[in-house]
Design a protein around this motif. Structure first.
Motif, PDB file in Angstrom:
ATOM      1  N   UNK A  51       3.920  14.001 -12.864  1.00 33.63           N
ATOM      2  CA  UNK A  51       3.416  14.818 -13.983  1.00 33.63           C
ATOM      3  C   UNK A  51       3.997  14.349 -15.310  1.00 33.63           C
ATOM      4  N   UNK A  52       5.223  13.811 -15.261  1.00 33.19           N
ATOM      5  CA  UNK A  52       5.862  13.319 -16.492  1.00 33.19           C
ATOM      6  C   UNK A  52       5.462  11.869 -16.788  1.00 33.19           C
ATOM      7  N   UNK A  53       4.577  11.304 -15.972  1.00 33.21           N
ATOM      8  CA  UNK A  53       4.096   9.935 -16.217  1.00 33.21           C
ATOM      9  C   UNK A  53       4.898   8.861 -15.518  1.00 33.21           C
ATOM     10  N   UNK A  54       5.814   9.261 -14.627  1.00 28.80           N
ATOM     11  CA  UNK A  54       6.638   8.283 -13.925  1.00 28.80           C
ATOM     12  C   UNK A  54       6.018   7.845 -12.608  1.00 28.80           C
ATOM     13  N   UNK A  55       6.676   6.860 -11.970  1.00 24.86           N
ATOM     14  CA  UNK A  55       6.182   6.334 -10.694  1.00 24.86           C
ATOM     15  C   UNK A  55       7.149   6.706  -9.570  1.00 24.86           C
ATOM     16  N   UNK A  56       6.615   7.311  -8.512  1.00 19.50           N
ATOM     17  CA  UNK A  56       7.469   7.693  -7.385  1.00 19.50           C
ATOM     18  C   UNK A  56       6.632   7.802  -6.114  1.00 19.50           C
ATOM     19  N   UNK A  57       7.290   7.576  -4.982  1.00 14.12           N
ATOM     20  CA  UNK A  57       6.659   7.796  -3.686  1.00 14.12           C
ATOM     21  C   UNK A  57       7.590   8.649  -2.829  1.00 14.12           C
ATOM     22  N   UNK A  58       6.994   9.544  -2.052  1.00 14.09           N
ATOM     23  CA  UNK A  58       7.782  10.393  -1.151  1.00 14.09           C
ATOM     24  C   UNK A  58       7.918   9.691   0.194  1.00 14.09           C
ATOM     25  N   UNK A  70      14.997   2.687   9.473  1.00 13.21           N
ATOM     26  CA  UNK A  70      14.234   1.424   9.538  1.00 13.21           C
ATOM     27  C   UNK A  70      12.775   1.667   9.174  1.00 13.21           C
ATOM     28  N   UNK A  71      12.194   2.736   9.720  1.00 15.97           N
ATOM     29  CA  UNK A  71      10.785   3.041   9.427  1.00 15.97           C
ATOM     30  C   UNK A  71      10.610   3.414   7.959  1.00 15.97           C
ATOM     31  N   UNK A  72      11.542   4.190   7.413  1.00 16.08           N
ATOM     32  CA  UNK A  72      11.441   4.613   6.012  1.00 16.08           C
ATOM     33  C   UNK A  72      11.621   3.418   5.074  1.00 16.08           C
ATOM     34  N   UNK A  73      12.492   2.507   5.441  1.00 16.43           N
ATOM     35  CA  UNK A  73      12.682   1.310   4.600  1.00 16.43           C
ATOM     36  C   UNK A  73      11.396   0.476   4.593  1.00 16.43           C
ATOM     37  N   UNK A  74      10.736   0.395   5.734  1.00 15.77           N
ATOM     38  CA  UNK A  74       9.473  -0.365   5.788  1.00 15.77           C
ATOM     39  C   UNK A  74       8.415   0.304   4.910  1.00 15.77           C
ATOM     40  N   UNK A  75       8.343   1.631   4.951  1.00 19.27           N
ATOM     41  CA  UNK A  75       7.373   2.341   4.105  1.00 19.27           C
ATOM     42  C   UNK A  75       7.712   2.163   2.624  1.00 19.27           C
ATOM     43  N   UNK A  77       9.324  -0.434   1.274  1.00 22.70           N
ATOM     44  CA  UNK A  77       8.974  -1.809   0.884  1.00 22.70           C
ATOM     45  C   UNK A  77       7.465  -1.945   0.690  1.00 22.70           C
ATOM     46  N   UNK A  78       6.695  -1.292   1.570  1.00 22.41           N
ATOM     47  CA  UNK A  78       5.230  -1.366   1.437  1.00 22.41           C
ATOM     48  C   UNK A  78       4.761  -0.677   0.156  1.00 22.41           C
ATOM     49  N   UNK A  79       5.432   0.420  -0.216  1.00 23.55           N
ATOM     50  CA  UNK A  79       4.998   1.199  -1.384  1.00 23.55           C
ATOM     51  C   UNK A  79       5.479   0.650  -2.709  1.00 23.55           C
ATOM     52  N   UNK A  80       6.699   0.102  -2.726  1.00 20.65           N
ATOM     53  CA  UNK A  80       7.305  -0.300  -4.002  1.00 20.65           C
ATOM     54  C   UNK A  80       7.659  -1.777  -4.088  1.00 20.65           C
TER      55      UNK A  80
END
Ligand code: NAD
Length: 245
Positions: A51-58, A70-75, A77-80
């Motif tokens: 909402x503030x114009x920033x970039x983020x992934x949950x 390990x799974x979260x790190x892969x997600x 890397x894929x996202x960012x």
């Protein structure tokens, strides 16, 4: 001070200090992976940043579980893409007189608060080595500096975080990676309120107030910046004067 172009992971960013830190890092230009075991909390933080114009992934992740990390790190890397700023913030607390402290409770405390930073750091330090630049900020606790009753397990886990910080700082000092820790003292978050009323704590604090999550977030943002490049292995106490290191 800008973090533009940096990809950051903040663990436990669905609440409290981690949420404030993710928001401040994003406001300074970082793309932030908001890690939390609480998926709803992580999504709320991401929504605030966007909402503030920033970039983020949950990213839903249990830092105490190697497979989940390990799974979260892969997600992530894929996202960012590669991550060069890591804030190991996720943590738990509870209180027990020492003679009542079970090994199960002791083990869980160490698993989340100390093994968590170990697992998550191992997942991203390769990105930092490849980039020749990295910033690791570990959230410890003033209770590891002062001691605290009914908190032997918590203080031990956070004392471990301070030792972990110093060892990694030396190991990576020549590689462009800094490793520091921030021990908060009495910051008004849901975790603090498990054991204390911030208004009752305030009179005993030199600054006569409990900390706010943003107090910690801005210290972390400094340690994550280019400007803090000659600072490593340090304990930056953000505690309103509660303990003078
Ligand atoms: P908080 O409870 O508001 O937030 C902690 C977050 O970590 C929560 O969103 C929770 O879901 C998440 N979390 C817990 N276990 C996790 C796991 N296994 N994997 C992933 N996420 C997990 O607490 P806070 O006060 O913001 O605490 C943040 C950090 O600051 C903790 O490490 C805490 O020990 C430390 N700290 C806080 C204070 C204070 O006064 N609030 C003082 C000293 C240290």
């Amino acid at each position: 001070m800008t973090l533009s172009g940096r990809n950051a992971v903040v663990t436990g960013a669905g609440s409290g200090l981690g949420r404030a830190t993710a928001i401040v890092l994003a406001a300074k230009g970082a793309a932030v992976a908001v890690w939390d075991v609480n998926a709803d909390g992580a999504r709320e933080t991401v929504a605030t940043i966007q909402e503030a114009g920033g970039k983020a992934v949950a990213v839903t992740a249990d830092v105490a579980d190697a497979g989940s990390v390990t799974a979260a790190a892969a997600r992530t890397h894929a996202g960012l893409g590669p991550v060069t700023v890591l804030v190991n913030n996720a943590g738990i607390t509870n209180y027990a007189p020492f003679t009542d402290l079970s090994q199960e409770v002791w083990n869980r405390m160490l698993q989340v608060n100390l093994t968590g930073p170990f697992l998550v750091t191992q997942a991203f330090v390769g990105d930092m080595l490849e980039a020749g630049w990295g910033r690791i900020v570990n959230i410890s606790s003033s209770s590891a500096q002062t001691g605290a009753p009914s908190m032997a397990h918590y203080a031990a886990s956070k004392g471990g975080v301070i030792g972990f910080t110093k060892a990694l700082a030396i190991e990576y000092a020549a590689k462009g990676i800094t490793v520091n820790n921030v021990p908060p003292g009495f910051v008004d978050t849901p975790l603090l309120r498990q054991g204390f009323d911030p208004d009752q704590v305030a009179p005993s604090m030199p600054m006569k107030r409990a900390g706010q999550p943003e107090d910690i977030a801005h210290a972390v943002a400094y340690l994550a910046s280019d400007e803090a490049g000659y600072v490593t292995g340090q304990t930056l106490s953000v505690n309103g004067g509660r303990y003078l290191a």
